[in-house]
Design a protein around this motif. Sequence first.
Motif, mmCIF file in Angstrom:
data_model
loop_
_atom_site.group_PDB
_atom_site.id
_atom_site.type_symbol
_atom_site.label_atom_id
_atom_site.label_comp_id
_atom_site.label_asym_id
_atom_site.label_seq_id
_atom_site.Cartn_x
_atom_site.Cartn_y
_atom_site.Cartn_z
ATOM 1 N N ASP A 303 0.811 -0.998 -0.109
ATOM 2 C CA ASP A 303 -0.008 0.008 0.264
ATOM 3 C C ASP A 303 0.799 1.260 -0.086
ATOM 4 O OD1 ASP A 303 0.680 -0.842 2.621
ATOM 5 O OD2 ASP A 303 -1.111 -0.082 3.530
ATOM 6 N N TYR A 304 2.100 0.764 0.364
ATOM 7 C CA TYR A 304 3.029 2.353 0.186
ATOM 8 C C TYR A 304 3.769 2.475 -0.989
ATOM 9 C CZ TYR A 304 2.561 3.001 5.229
ATOM 10 O OH TYR A 304 2.233 3.442 6.567
ATOM 11 N N CYS A 305 3.457 1.692 -1.971
ATOM 12 C CA CYS A 305 4.351 1.660 -3.078
ATOM 13 C C CYS A 305 4.159 2.791 -4.146
ATOM 14 C CB CYS A 305 4.293 0.180 -3.780
ATOM 15 S SG CYS A 305 5.400 -0.823 -2.836
ATOM 16 N N ASP A 306 2.952 2.949 -4.119
ATOM 17 C CA ASP A 306 2.133 4.140 -5.288
ATOM 18 C C ASP A 306 1.205 5.180 -4.514
ATOM 19 O OD1 ASP A 306 1.466 5.407 -7.463
ATOM 20 O OD2 ASP A 306 0.946 3.628 -8.552
ATOM 21 N N THR A 315 4.792 9.071 1.135
ATOM 22 C CA THR A 315 6.004 9.463 0.311
ATOM 23 C C THR A 315 7.066 8.760 0.305
ATOM 24 O OG1 THR A 315 6.874 9.938 2.545
ATOM 25 C CG2 THR A 315 5.410 11.963 1.782
ATOM 26 N N LEU A 316 6.776 7.386 0.161
ATOM 27 C CA LEU A 316 7.934 6.543 0.305
ATOM 28 C C LEU A 316 7.842 5.756 -1.473
ATOM 29 C CD1 LEU A 316 7.713 4.317 3.589
ATOM 30 C CD2 LEU A 316 9.586 6.296 2.870
ATOM 31 N N GLY A 317 6.737 5.987 -1.702
ATOM 32 C CA GLY A 317 6.538 5.103 -3.036
ATOM 33 C C GLY A 317 6.639 5.680 -4.383
ATOM 34 N N VAL A 318 6.313 5.120 -5.424
ATOM 35 C CA VAL A 318 6.625 5.710 -6.906
ATOM 36 C C VAL A 318 5.347 5.742 -7.515
ATOM 37 C CG1 VAL A 318 7.907 5.253 -8.780
ATOM 38 C CG2 VAL A 318 8.681 4.215 -6.651
ATOM 39 N N SER A 319 5.188 7.175 -7.541
ATOM 40 C CA SER A 319 3.935 7.288 -8.484
ATOM 41 C C SER A 319 3.663 6.872 -10.007
ATOM 42 C CB SER A 319 3.496 9.001 -8.635
ATOM 43 O OG SER A 319 2.554 9.331 -9.204
#
Lengths: 852, 298
Positions: A303-306, A315-319
């Motif tokens: 859930d943090y990846c995008d 703020t950790l992921g890759v849009s």
Amino acid sequence: MPDVSSDQTSRATAERRLGPLLPGYVAPAGHFDELLDDHRHSRTHWEEFAAHAGGLGRDQLTHAQTRVDRQIHENGVTYNVYADVDGPARPWTLDVLPFIVPASEWEILATGLAQRARLLNALAADLYGAQSLLTNGLVPSSLIFRHPGFLRECHGVRPPGNRFVHLVAFDVARRPDGRWCVVGTRAQAPSGAGYALENRAVISRLFPDAFRALRVQALAGFFQTLQNTMLADAPVDGETPHLVLLTPGPYNETYFEHAFLAKQLGFPLVEGGDLTVRHDKVFLKTVSGLRRVHGVLRRMDDDYCDPLELRSDSTLGVSGLVQAWRAGSVLIANAFGTGVLESPALHAFLPAACERLLGETLITPSLETAWCGDVEGMAEIRSSLSDGVIKPACPGSSMEPVFLADVDAEVRRDWAARLAADPDSFVVEEFLPLSHTPVWHDRTLASRALMLRVFLVVDSRGHYRMMPGGLARIAGDDERHIVSGQRGGGSKDTWVLSEAPLESTLPIDARTPVRDEVRVTESMTSSRAAEHLFWLGRYAERSENCARLLRTVLTRLTDPDAFTGQLPALAVRTCREQGLLEAREPLEISGDRGPEVLERALLDGLLDKETRHSLAFNINQTVQAAGAVRDRLSSDNWRLLNRLHELMAGIAPTRIALDDALEVVDQTIVSLVAVGGLEMAHMTRDHGWRFLSLGRHLERLSFVASTLDDVASVGLPADAALLEWLLDLSDSLITYRARHMHYPEWAAVVDLLLFDDHNPRSGCFQLAKLAKHVQLLPGADPGDLGDVLDDVERWLAVCRPPDRTQGELFGARPPLSDVLVACQHLALRLSDALTLRYFSHIYERPEATRTV
Amino acid sequence: MPGSLYWVEHETRDLHSRRASTSQHVACLKPRPSPRQTLKEYDLTIEPAPDEVSERLDYFGNTLHQFAIVAPYVEMRVLSRSVVDVRAREEDVDIEASAPWEEVEQREHFKRGHPVHTDAQYRHSSPFIHFDESLALYARPSFVPGRPFVAAAVDLMHRIHQQFRFDPGATTIKTPVTRVLAERHGVCQDFAHLMIGCVRSLGLPARYISGYLLTDPPPGQPRLVGADASHAWLSVRCPRLGWIDLDPTNDVLPDRRHVTVAWGRDYGDVSPLRGVVLGGQHQTLKVGVSVIPMGDDD
């Protein structure tokens, strides 16, 4: 292999070896004992271990445990050096005795868990595809639909080979009768395999004979398989495959392992900010521009990846990462959405799912579990509300497990009511008494509860292989129920024995061609890594400058002859400028008590990280910068950095004595010099190294120019003590003495420290290196950097020893003060230009927006 | 069957105080077809021109447009234009003909090996709708024993309409439904979320609908609240009647004046335009909606 159990002589010998340790060793009743059988005879594999362990006396084991502790510490196997920098970094404790599993027993477990891994993969394919298990009532839809790990954004995506689960970990435990069962599942980004490898490296060297004699299986093949499968599955479109390991960053509690695995697998370690998605493809931002990424091994919860499609506050992921994955342009291992497979409630439905999806009977059972929304299941579970354990059915709840055997009747009634009101939210599990294993504790053999985390990886033919080993976790002193790394437990190396002689450890996978990746890594320095390396160079150099300044001043303070004339005032001025003394703090150093006052001020400020740039501050910054690029540093390098950290941590916080301080300063310099030496002797000359070197030379230039400037401020310095101090400070005293037989003279000192291009500490030397490195940096359009480079070269021409035939020595040059000011100014400008050109775009923070 | 043809324009302007360097967006703006609604024409215009626009269906069957803008910009404009044909119901909803609500609730219980309706997913708490006992307590007076599900839901809708104040400044999209209940005010999203939470807290299925209202009413009828922006209401599912829409903001069963865009568990599944912007800072959003009748086609 000789059958030891039937050999009375060796049994007696083994018992003799273990015997003295056994009194006092007791596994509690009702728990399986890993060491002793029902007759209190040690089990065969333990006897064998004892026979080859080379003496298992109290002193040997205690000594060995000390070595293990030290080794673990030195390797920096800490959960997280960042979380608690000033406190004791929490080490991952490791018991000296291995956890041993015989081959036949392991074989059974491996077969069962390979089936389970296959089942989880099929389950993921069904949940994110046809959902036949839900529509047919084999898995409750309420369980899946309310689970935050069921990601609707991922429905309909078919990853290459329909492979959702590349890597899976199971927590397994033994029932009192010795049979294994599965307690927990880690299916999206399992941690622990790196720790298992690290534990192996430490323990195998303690018992080399036993390790060989027992034919302990090697672990490296596991990682090779993971690498091969990912290479085979990644959609490379004819390009050279480029795989990365995605980490949440150094603040994550298992960051050490991310760095360790990245090194083991040869994948660059990247953070979300290092990646960008363009045209549904993923790219790494490197100092040489964007480089396509074909596969991501993620150590980030999905859930943090995008932030675009999943958690918008991440703020950790890759849009855009999910869309790139959906488009099939990148392999994500494990697939997004696999977090839902970790639900403990699924245990109750796996047997039926196995029949339906695989047409097989589930081999290895789970912990007996009922989902409270399943009336039939609740009726079946034996221990349910008398002595079971209540857990939340979905993650994200802060609820601690409730052990019903431990609570009174009233609490139990409350829970019965709660379960009746909201059954779908909970599961009830049987309470399982964990097996007990011997650990070495306080010079005795103690028994501790054990849970084993095992790891499976899929090969490119779709077969799951279990790592022949694992992370054996042991409960702390008083922790009966929960074996968790977060609760200060310990770990063990797991030895899996083999019946046959060991063959080559590398799996032969004929379908995966070996690909040449050597040239790829050269250009793969991410912008973030380059920036951390740049600052590592700067802070390591600053630390060394700082330590030398302390040493040269502190040693002179005790010698009344050396600390005279202009030196005291200048030493204070330089210490202030370098941040060792508070800028505005008045300091009375004239008079008899002057040396004492300065000594106290320097010693008191040694650890102060708040009001000054003390030695401790600079070392701390060095270690932090290094921690962020841990995958690029060798273990020797890291060991040295760890030692620096230790040196600072070891200083008594109050009233530091002069001799203690000097000893620390000396050791610090030795370690820092060794760090610098490793950089020169062992690091590949890639762009990352270039940024590290730029940081060092830039800092060195600034230091030598500013210290010369300080001394020059007194007019034409003729004070021999002062000049000698300056040479000492720049580590050039020996060179000077070798060249000049007389006392230091100002012109000769300036020549050596500024204009001598053979002296590696001179200003000229730094300018030459800076010019060379900047020219070799990647990318067109240097922008501001081009102007700075022009100036570096101009001042280099000024500083270089002029051609003797072309005029007199000093006449051709601008005034010395101009040169010194220009050098300091250049260092600042170069740092700014590098930041602007190579690092600044990683500071752009993504911001999620939504309209109503 | 009488139908109304509407021209719908939904404009979003996204203004930044500094230049945004790149951005990525997902739009959920295209009106979805349904038994009573046909999309005749559709156009999505984005400025500055995006790199590319891809269109796909989401898990709930809504159409999403995903796009990225790689050129730096200060203002982005997204204009969604459609021509929609909305038909009236063939006959009025007989709310008393729906199944007793307890029966609906019982049907949703898990029994091993029994087929499950996929709409079961609308029974649970969701990211924007976390309910507790207070919502069930509020719903109870409407859900008296044996009452038909839709009749109970309509009663609940009346009560929300009567007891809650429409107040655009009082809440944000992140305000929890439990607070909306406690403070008794909000906007259409809040009322839809609250009512969905009430229905789900009793174990019954309800979903969130985003859409539009006719901007100016037909002669003689009052202008509906929420007509100048995108609107939200909900739908409950009864095994006998299917999905029945309810608009607690206006206390009506939507008929010909509501244009449906998308549905999901809550606002989070169907927010009209979400994005991730690099750089930019201090954005101001301006949204304008108009729904103009193009004439009846009956």
